[in-house]
Motif scaffolding. Structure first.
Motif, short mmCIF file in Angstrom:
data_model
loop_
_atom_site.label_atom_id
_atom_site.label_comp_id
_atom_site.label_asym_id
_atom_site.label_seq_id
_atom_site.Cartn_x
_atom_site.Cartn_y
_atom_site.Cartn_z
N LEU A 19 0.82 -1.20 0.00
CA LEU A 19 0.00 0.00 0.00
C LEU A 19 0.86 1.26 0.00
O LEU A 19 1.95 1.27 0.59
N LEU A 21 1.14 3.77 1.78
CA LEU A 21 0.90 4.43 3.05
C LEU A 21 2.21 4.90 3.64
O LEU A 21 3.25 4.23 3.53
N LEU A 61 -2.08 8.72 2.71
CA LEU A 61 -2.52 7.75 1.70
C LEU A 61 -2.29 8.41 0.34
O LEU A 61 -3.07 9.22 -0.13
N THR A 63 -1.86 8.61 -3.61
CA THR A 63 -2.40 7.96 -4.81
C THR A 63 -2.12 8.84 -6.01
O THR A 63 -1.51 9.91 -5.91
N LEU A 100 -9.95 5.61 5.83
CA LEU A 100 -9.08 4.44 5.86
C LEU A 100 -9.91 3.16 5.87
O LEU A 100 -9.58 2.19 5.18
N VAL A 136 -8.94 11.65 -2.33
CA VAL A 136 -8.12 10.54 -2.79
C VAL A 136 -8.21 10.45 -4.29
O VAL A 136 -8.91 11.20 -4.93
#
Length: 348
Positions: A19, A21, A61, A63, A100, A136
């Protein structure tokens, strides 16, 4: 809140999705090696705090094209100083960790896809949540849907523009092949000409647009008194008419028989006089559709030819015809120009 044990190590590592993260602790970026909606595993970290201490963490996070930041309150569960790893328990309520949690659901459902270093969410775009500073990532399935809609919209625009261009070009080609305009056209009627009865100086009265039979139109001041001793002769209207034109300048001398005025009877039938090139005689014999456009914006279509006058001095180059006006006209409109168009398409 029930303590959550964050696994210290895995007996066996299974290939899994890494991920995107990361965590910010005291301004330092730390790698997140494991996660759940209630806990985080940190790697390559040197914590000075001990298990049981509370720690403020900003979860990142990251992206494609955006980054979701979540400010979390955590408690240290375990620390491995040798391997520089640690486990944290998330203490915030579900409302705060909703992004999350939502991302975890998507991940477990197999809707999180990695392409190179980019991460996409299939069929969904996560909305901003409480304390989230940025939305996101954009999505591939939605992008695909939007792309399809965009392509359809673009295709529709292309079709509309194409049809408009085709219609425009067809109109030009049609006009070039099957239509032609008259050399000239105007509203006309049979006129009444007033001639000067005697030699003398012509003085016109104040002429209105309409005159009645017997109204004085002008006076002639004679050179010498007439046999009855009169030195002035009055010129009177012979009809209820419109004054079309004054054909002699006022206060000037004129000879008997000269044109003074042109009148149009108020009940005179009106028509449109049209002149066309003599070479169009063959087209006229085929009874084309005729349309007339007047100065006031009125258009008359499919008007018919009333008559074709006898040969005149214009016959060698032009042909004069009379056509129906196709509308109601006032005699005061006599002389106004008209646009006459002939449509010779064979299917008419």
């Amino acid at each position: 809140m029930t303590a959550v044990a964050v696994p210290k190590r895995r007996e066996r590592e299974f290939p899994r999705f890494k991920l995107p993260l990361a965590a910010l602790i005291d301004g330092k970026r730390i790698e997140v090696c494991d996660w759940s909606v209630t806990g985080l595993g940190l790697a390559a970290v040197a914590l000075t705090q001990a298990p049981g201490d509370y720690l403020a963490v900003t979860l990142l996070l990251e992206t494609e094209g955006s980054c979701l930041e979540l400010a979390l309150n955590t408690r240290i569960v375990w620390v491995d100083a040798d391997e520089r790893r640690a486990g944290l328990q998330i203490l915030d309520p579900a409302e705060t960790t909703a992004p999350l949690s939502h991302f975890a659901d998507l991940y477990l459902a197999g809707r999180v896809v990695q392409s190179g270093s980019k991460v996409y969410v299939l069929g969904h775009q996560m909305a901003e949540k409480k304390d989230a500073k940025a939305a996101v990532v954009g999505v591939t399935a939605s992008s695909t849907g939007n792309g399809l809609a965009g392509r359809i919209f673009g295709l529709l625009i292309f079709v509309v523009i194409g049809l408009a261009a085709f219609s425009f070009l067809s109109s030009i080609v049609y006009k070039r092949l099957f239509t032609f305009e008259a050399v000239s056209a105007s509203i006309a009627a049979e006129t009444v000409t007033v001639y000067q009865p005697r030699d003398g100086v012509v003085e016109f009265a104040a002429l209105p647009q309409k005159v009645k039979q017997g109204d004085r139109l002008a006076t002639i001041v004679l050179d010498a008194p007439a046999a009855d001793g009169k030195s002035i002769v009055e010129v009177l209207s012979a009809c209820d008419c419109y004054v079309l034109s004054v054909d002699h300048p006022g206060s000037t001398y004129g000879r008997a028989g000269g044109r003074m005025l042109s009148l149009v009877r108020q009940d005179a039938p009106l028509y449109v006089s049209v002149r066309v090139p003599f070479r169009r005689l063959a087209n006229i014999s085929e009874k084309p559709q005729i349309s007339l456009s007047y100065l006031d914006g009125v258009k008359a279509k499919k008007v018919e030819i009333v008559s074709i006058p006898k040969v005149t001095e214009y016959t060698t180059t032009q042909l004069e015809i009379q056509v129906q006006p196709g509308r109601s006209l006032d005699p005061s409109m006599v002389g106004q120009p008209v646009l006459a168009t002939f449509d010779t398409a064979p299917w008419h």
